[in-house]
Design a protein around this motif. Structure first.
Motif, short mmCIF file in Angstrom:
data_model
loop_
_atom_site.label_atom_id
_atom_site.label_comp_id
_atom_site.label_asym_id
_atom_site.label_seq_id
_atom_site.Cartn_x
_atom_site.Cartn_y
_atom_site.Cartn_z
N LEU A 458 0.88 -1.25 -0.06
CA LEU A 458 -0.12 -0.14 -0.05
C LEU A 458 0.85 1.33 0.10
CD1 LEU A 458 -3.08 -0.81 2.48
CD2 LEU A 458 -3.10 -0.70 -0.15
N SER A 459 2.20 1.20 0.18
CA SER A 459 2.91 2.38 0.32
C SER A 459 3.22 2.99 -1.10
CB SER A 459 4.54 2.04 1.18
OG SER A 459 4.13 1.72 2.39
N ASN A 460 2.56 2.11 -2.04
CA ASN A 460 2.48 2.45 -3.60
C ASN A 460 3.96 2.96 -3.90
OD1 ASN A 460 0.96 3.28 -5.64
ND2 ASN A 460 1.05 5.32 -5.14
N THR A 461 4.94 2.20 -3.97
CA THR A 461 6.32 2.50 -4.45
C THR A 461 6.58 1.97 -5.84
OG1 THR A 461 7.05 0.49 -3.29
CG2 THR A 461 7.29 2.64 -2.01
N LEU A 658 14.60 -0.36 -5.44
CA LEU A 658 14.27 0.50 -4.05
C LEU A 658 14.71 -0.65 -2.95
CD1 LEU A 658 10.77 1.97 -4.45
CD2 LEU A 658 12.84 3.20 -4.25
N LEU A 660 13.17 -3.06 -1.62
CA LEU A 660 12.02 -3.71 -1.23
C LEU A 660 11.87 -5.12 -1.35
CD1 LEU A 660 9.88 -0.39 -1.17
CD2 LEU A 660 11.64 -1.16 0.75
N THR A 714 7.50 0.28 17.14
CA THR A 714 7.47 1.24 15.91
C THR A 714 8.71 0.98 15.06
OG1 THR A 714 6.71 2.81 17.41
CG2 THR A 714 7.43 3.62 15.44
N LEU A 717 10.64 -4.00 13.71
CA LEU A 717 9.42 -4.55 12.85
C LEU A 717 9.38 -6.09 12.95
CD1 LEU A 717 9.78 -1.92 10.04
CD2 LEU A 717 8.69 -1.79 11.81
N LEU B 94 -4.11 8.80 -1.33
CA LEU B 94 -3.37 7.80 -1.24
C LEU B 94 -2.23 7.69 -0.09
CD1 LEU B 94 -2.14 8.02 -5.13
CD2 LEU B 94 -2.88 5.97 -3.94
N THR B 98 -1.72 4.75 3.42
CA THR B 98 -0.39 4.21 3.88
C THR B 98 -0.19 4.40 5.36
OG1 THR B 98 1.05 6.18 3.76
CG2 THR B 98 0.58 5.00 1.66
N PHE B 181 1.50 9.43 -4.47
CA PHE B 181 2.01 9.47 -3.35
C PHE B 181 2.71 8.00 -3.08
CE2 PHE B 181 2.25 8.22 1.09
CZ PHE B 181 2.96 9.38 1.64
N SER B 182 3.97 8.20 -2.76
CA SER B 182 4.89 6.94 -2.47
C SER B 182 5.57 7.01 -1.27
CB SER B 182 5.89 6.98 -3.52
OG SER B 182 5.52 5.90 -4.59
N LYS B 183 5.69 6.11 -0.53
CA LYS B 183 6.37 6.09 0.74
C LYS B 183 7.10 4.96 0.86
CE LYS B 183 4.27 4.87 5.34
NZ LYS B 183 3.30 5.07 6.16
N ILE B 184 8.14 4.95 1.47
CA ILE B 184 9.22 3.42 1.78
C ILE B 184 8.94 3.34 3.33
CG2 ILE B 184 11.89 2.84 1.75
CD1 ILE B 184 11.05 3.38 -0.99
N GLY B 185 9.03 2.32 3.32
CA GLY B 185 8.76 1.58 4.88
C GLY B 185 9.53 0.14 4.68
N VAL B 191 4.09 1.04 8.70
CA VAL B 191 5.27 1.76 8.71
C VAL B 191 5.18 3.02 9.02
CG1 VAL B 191 7.07 -0.19 7.78
CG2 VAL B 191 5.86 1.27 6.40
N ILE B 192 6.26 3.53 9.85
CA ILE B 192 6.47 4.84 9.74
C ILE B 192 7.36 5.27 8.42
CG2 ILE B 192 7.72 6.78 10.91
CD1 ILE B 192 6.76 5.76 13.37
N ALA B 277 16.36 6.42 -2.62
CA ALA B 277 15.12 6.09 -2.68
C ALA B 277 14.27 7.57 -3.21
CB ALA B 277 14.50 5.82 -1.39
N MET B 281 11.28 7.36 -6.25
CA MET B 281 10.08 7.73 -6.28
C MET B 281 9.72 8.88 -6.94
SD MET B 281 8.99 6.84 -2.26
CE MET B 281 10.34 7.79 -1.51
#
Lengths: 785, 301
Positions: A458-461, A658, A660, A714, A717, B94, B98, B181-185, B191-192, B277, B281
């Motif tokens: 869902l982080s949509n990378t 990335l 991942l 947090t 993980l 989006l 996340t 919107f994209s985010k790395i975890g 994830v933060i 990253a 992105m």
């Protein structure tokens, strides 16, 4: 389930019952847990109870110059403040080596070490009181790296030589060599056509159980203490607690409280002694519940390890020799380090026939967090290294990695590097064949993309960019039960009586149910052996003899075996009663459907009628066959009770840009001897595999200069459901004639090979060497240390 | 600790005026974590849960803002933003998707992200990208102040609110072009952000908005990257033609986004990884938004 099964040790006197062994009745506590209604140890409440709390060191290595509790004692609502000087009995405890002070004195050896404890009327009162305790420290340079630990003359001692209690000297807790064949000499090296060398690093994994350390100590009128506690072994807790309280063991009574996961993290004491000391001092019940952050400081972790392997093989892929050195960081106190070293050394060659071996495993003392038991126990770290070696060797020889493993796999009759013969089925090649034969998952469908299916989710990378698939295999070997001469027997009491006109069996053990399903299996065994419907499981406590630890994949084998023995004894006594009363001379009696049945003459009498108002109540101990310690210099010896094997195939998608990873599928094949509860067996294999997946790609306690940097969920993980792939499991049942019902311990083996399988798959996708776990995005993108 | 429970917005403003150090709480997904970890002991909590208008949104036209605007109540949970506003505020929808877990998304809100002003807040990159006239409605008994989003973040976990002010709503222009919107975890859910990136194309005025999360002391825009790509699109007539941007410009855009960040090494990731990253992105999200834009051009033709 596989059809291959040998049952020569199964006595046909047992009866088939849908909820007996081989069935999958549901856990008695399952629905409660899912609905949030199960009472965990942190849920206990007592009138007049106080809250206990510990003051912990913010430093990893320091002299304690003074501890001033004056202001804390005066704080309203505080009932007791205790330090080292207030301990009535012996000051030190430990699983084997008693080197850990119940409260720190003189010196702090790790970040988070407890210095003082407070009992107060409210947790907030206790917190405020703790803040008023003044500790003066003199900081000492930390001893945290292997180089520092191994040079104490320069960098100092974690335990001064005058106080050293380990099995070696300096900053080494314990070491074990294993030498077999000709060892590894220049002559032996010359026999190999190909040599593979590798250095590997395994990070510090945490058990990450969800129920924090907690329990309640209630002072009794006889001057003793009743402790309600979430633990893995009631009796060994008591053995360590009683001397510190200055009480005889029979004055310290333990009852198991609801356990929210363990995985080895509850083998050592955490808040037990502190709660008991405060209850003893105040005369009131004292409850202690760790916060999540405190929990990370309150239990030991998996040993981080550095592993150096050199493997030689012939051109056609036969292993010739292996030279290995495993350095485990044991942290400040010994905990289970010696036994972890024994496992790493004796299992560190993997499930392979290697004619010439030279192995050295050591555990260090350091100012890092203490490390001890965790699922897989020394075998996990080694498996990551030896399986990476096998993949490298396969690549060097251009042999299929599964074939190479099969070519060298141990089988029944093989001799381990310790000289111990594997005297029960060891279907390593077959497990590999089975896991490889499972159908592969379909390729990623980039036309109908659901981001949840790809790395980043869902982080949509990614919408399909950069994604490469990889497949990897691994297999491992684990021991079951305590090794090296330890008699970790189990006790069970079974009572048969008539309640409401029906025969009811009651099973009473001190087994800690930590989620493994013993409470279900004990009922199944009782039903199978006694032919009754109704079985009651008595709360686990110290009123009955030891059940040993819920660890080492041993409880079904050991305490399950004890329940079997006790139930058989009850059955024998019942049948003897019948023979006496009715003059039976049948040799074909069994208990079926609540009746005594003769195979030739049919049903003879209901158990309820035969038993009447009397009860048969018998206790039995179950000892596994004896083992011996490994020879200190050569590692030779019949050291392990049983071996267990699991193989994995991992399929991963990696976003190579990335860094991942998404594990697409994690398939396993494991020999379990006999699946007493097939549903639980599959659950154990999937859970263990997932914990290994966590180590492969995310789980690590980050420690810098002895300081823990991520003591929270947090930043520590663990896999979520989106990280946990479908896990097909192929269960093989080849009986071990030495074990009850032929069973083989299940819980740990899947934790070994899932890590190297996942990493092998990532290597295949990326072409990177990846000699360290967990693999982080930095490692896959060349942007990290 | 005092626990204040105003029934109305006016009561809330009065309470905040009387207790300037009171910490507003709504979903509690951040505040309660801080309290439970004992990192923060505010003198008072100001519970906004009784004020229902904070969980409502409306669309309309507002003075000082062009076109249609969504006035998003401070406490509208992320789950509803994703469900109800994915057409109007696609970037924020989006980003909201996340945030934490489903449970957190049911309680957490943009007001909370803004109040906490953490560089890792998931809403910030989307808000920054959505345009320069995103306005935070800050109110006190003294009156209403509209703070442009660019001026809202002033330091690590610090915003430009006065001690007596509360966030009532955020006014966000309805998207006039594609947003991403994209985010790395380091795992696949919950994830933060290790780092995050938001982008919005604004064909109406020929600009491109960006937002960088978790890679600087505050959330920030990549201004040079925005100007560079807007310049490319204008000079080459791409807004009209819908032709490919081309790898060189996309590459340059990524580099400029990276250059705008000033990340650190921490337990969640290295600075070098964050820079790397962000570039990836930036390139990917620019490509996605541009593809969407060109498709919309084609289907409109």
């Amino acid at each position: 389930m596989s059809q291959i099964r040998t049952e020569k040790n199964l006595q046909n006197i047992t009866t088939a019952h849908p909820d007996g062994i081989g069935g999958s009745p549901l856990r008695p506590d399952g629905i409660l847990k899912v609905k949030g209604e199960f009472a965990y140890s942190s849920d206990m409440w007592h009138e007049d109870m106080l809250w206990g709390m510990a003051l912990r060191s913010p430093h990893a290595h320091a002299k304690i110059l003074s501890v001033d509790i004056t202001e804390a004692v005066k704080h309203p609502g505080v009932q007791a403040v205790m330090t080292y000087d207030d301990i009535p009995g012996s000051k030190f405890y430990g699983l084997e080596i008693k080197d850990q002070p119940a409260l720190a004195t003189g010196k702090i050896r790790y970040h988070g070490e407890a210095i003082a404890i407070v009992a107060a009327d409210h947790p907030e009162t206790a917190r405020r009181a703790l803040a008023k305790i003044k500790v003066e420290y003199e900081l000492l340079p930390t001893i945290t790296t292997e180089e520092q630990c191994l040079d104490p003359e320069t960098h100092g001692y974690v335990h001064e030589p005058s106080e050293y209690k380990g099995h070696a000297s300096g900053n080494i807790v314990h070491s074990q060599k294993v030498i077999s064949g000709l060892g590894v000499t220049d002559e032996v090296r010359a026999l190999a056509d190909v040599v593979i060398k590798g250095d590997y690093v395994v990070g510090m994994q945490d058990q990450a159980f969800l129920g924090p350390e907690s329990g309640m100590a209630v002072p009794a009128e006889d001057g003793g203490i009743d402790l309600y506690i979430a633990t893995q072994w009631l009796h060994v807790d008591r053995e360590q607690i009683a001397p510190v309280l200055g009480l005889p063991e029979n004055k310290v009574r333990l009852t198991l409280a609801g356990v929210g996961g363990a995985f080895g993290g509850r083998e050592d004491l955490s808040m037990q002694i502190h709660a008991c000391l405060l209850a003893q001092r105040t005369g009131k019940p004292v409850k202690i519940v760790y916060s999540r952050e405190e929990s990370f400081f309150g239990h030991v972790h998996r040993h981080p390890a550095k592993l150096t392997y050199e493997t030689g093989a012939t051109r056609d892929g036969k292993l010739v020799y292996c030279d290995a050195r495993i350095v485990l960081d044991g942290g400040a106190y010994a905990s289970a380090s010696p036994a972890v070293v024994g496992n790493a050394a004796s299992l560190g060659m993997g499930p392979y026939e290697i004619p010439n071996v030279n192995m050295l495993a050591v555990a260090l003392y350091s100012n890092n967090p203490s490390c001890g038991a965790m699922r897989g126990f020394g075998a996990v770290q080694a498996c990551f290294a030896y399986e990476a070696q096998m993949d490298k060797l396969a690549a060097a020889l251009d042999i299929d990695p599964v074939e190479l493993r099969q070519l060298n796999a141990v089988e029944q009759g093989s001799i381990m590097p310790t000289g111990q013969e594997i005297d029960s089925p060891a279907p390593v090649a077959e497990l590999l064949r089975r896991v490889k034969a499972l159908p592969l998952p379909p390729a990623l469908d980039t036309t109908h993309l659901d981001v949840r299916d790809i790395p980043g989710a869902l982080s949509n990378t990614s919408h399909g960019e950069g994604i490469v698939r990889g497949v990897g295999y691994a297999v491992g070997i684990k021991n079951v039960g305590f090794s090296e001469g330890f008699d970790d027997y189990s006790t069970a009491r079974v009572r048969l009586e008539v309640i409401g006109g029906e025969p009811v069996a009651m099973v009473h053990t001190a087994m800690a149910e930590v989620g493994q399903g013993g409470v279900t299996v004990h009922g199944q065994i009782a039903r199978t052996e006694l032919g009754v419907e109704r079985v009651t499981i008595h709360p686990a406590n110290t009123e009955v003899g030891s059940a040993g630890s819920t660890s080492a994949s041993r409880q079904t084998y050991m305490t399950g075996g004890a329940v079997k023995l006790a139930a058989e004894a009850v059955r024998n006594e019942l049948l003897a009663l019948g023979r006496k009363r009715y003059g039976w001379d049948y040799n074909d009696l069994s208990l079926v459907g609540g009746k005594v049945v003769s195979a030739s003459a049919g049903a003879l009498v209901p158990i309820a009628d035969l038993l009447g108002d009397s009860a048969i109540d018998l206790t039995r101990e179950h000892h596994h066959r004896p083992t011996v310690p490994f020879d200190k210099e050569t590692g030779q010896g019949f050291g392990h009770v049983q071996y267990t094997f699991c193989a994995h195939r991992a399929v991963v998608d990696v976003d190579v840009e990335l860094g991942l990873v998404k594990v697409v599928e994690l398939a396993a094949a494991q020999d379990v001897g006999k699946a007493l509860n097939p549903l639980s067996v599959v659950g154990q294999i999937q859970g263990g595999s997932t914990q290994g997946l966590g180590l492969a790609v995310m789980e690590e306690i980050v420690v810098k200069d002895g300081k823990v940097r991520n003591p929270s969920f947090t930043d520590y993980l663990i896999p979520t459901i989106l990280d946990t792939p479908p896990q097909p499991v192929d269960v093989l049942e080849l009986a071990d004639e030495h074990a009850p019902y032929g069973l083989r311990g299940v819980g740990e083996a899947p934790t070994l090979s899932s890590t190297p399988a996942v990493v092998a798959a990532i290597r295949q996708a990326t072409g990177l060497a990846l000699n360290r776990v967990p693999v982080r995005p930095e490692h896959l993108t060349g942007t990290g240390e | 600790m005092e626990f204040l429970r105003p029934a109305t917005w006016d009561e809330a403003l009065a309470a905040k005026a009387e207790h300037p150090s009171a910490l507003p709480i709504s979903g509690g997904t951040d505040v309660m974590v801080e309290l439970n970890f004992d990192r923060h002991r505010p003198s008072a909590l100001l519970d906004l849960n009784r004020i229902s208008e904070l969980t409502a949104w409306e669309s309309g036209r507002f003075e000082g803002q062009e076109g249609e605007v969504i006035r998003l109540g401070a406490a509208v949970p992320y789950a509803r933003i994703t469900r109800e506003l994915s057409r109007e505020l696609p970037g924020l929808a989006l980003a909201g998707n996340t945030v934490g877990s489903p449970q957190i998304r049911n309680r957490g809100s943009v007001g909370g992200n803004l109040g906490g002003a953490s560089p890792a807040g998931d809403a910030h990159p989307a808000l920054l990208a959505a345009g320069r006239d995103v306005l935070v409605e800050a109110e006190s008994v003294r009156g209403t102040r509209l703070i442009p989003i660019d001026e809202f973040y002033v330091g690590v976990k610090r915003n430009s609110l006065e001690p007596d002010e509360l966030i009532r709503a955020v006014r966000i222009p309805v998207a006039d072009g594609p947003q991403q919107f994209s985010k790395i975890g380091t795992r696949n859910a919950m994830v933060i952000a290790v780092c995050a990136f938001g982008i919005a194309l604004h064909p109406k005025n020929g600009t491109v908005g960006t937002g960088i999360g978790s890679a600087a002391p505050t959330p920030r825009r990549a201004v040079e990257a925005e100007e560079f790509i807007a310049g490319e699109l204008a000079e080459r007539g791409l807004w009209e033609s819908g032709a490919l941007i081309g790898p060189a410009a996309i590459q340059r855009f990524g580099e400029l986004v990276t250059a705008a960040a000033s990340p650190i090494d921490d337990v969640r990731g290295t600075a070098a990884y964050r820079r790397h990253a962000l570039a990836v992105m930036a390139r990917r999200t620019l490509t996605w938004t541009w593809n969407e834009y060109t498709q919309s051009l084609r289907s409109a033709a």
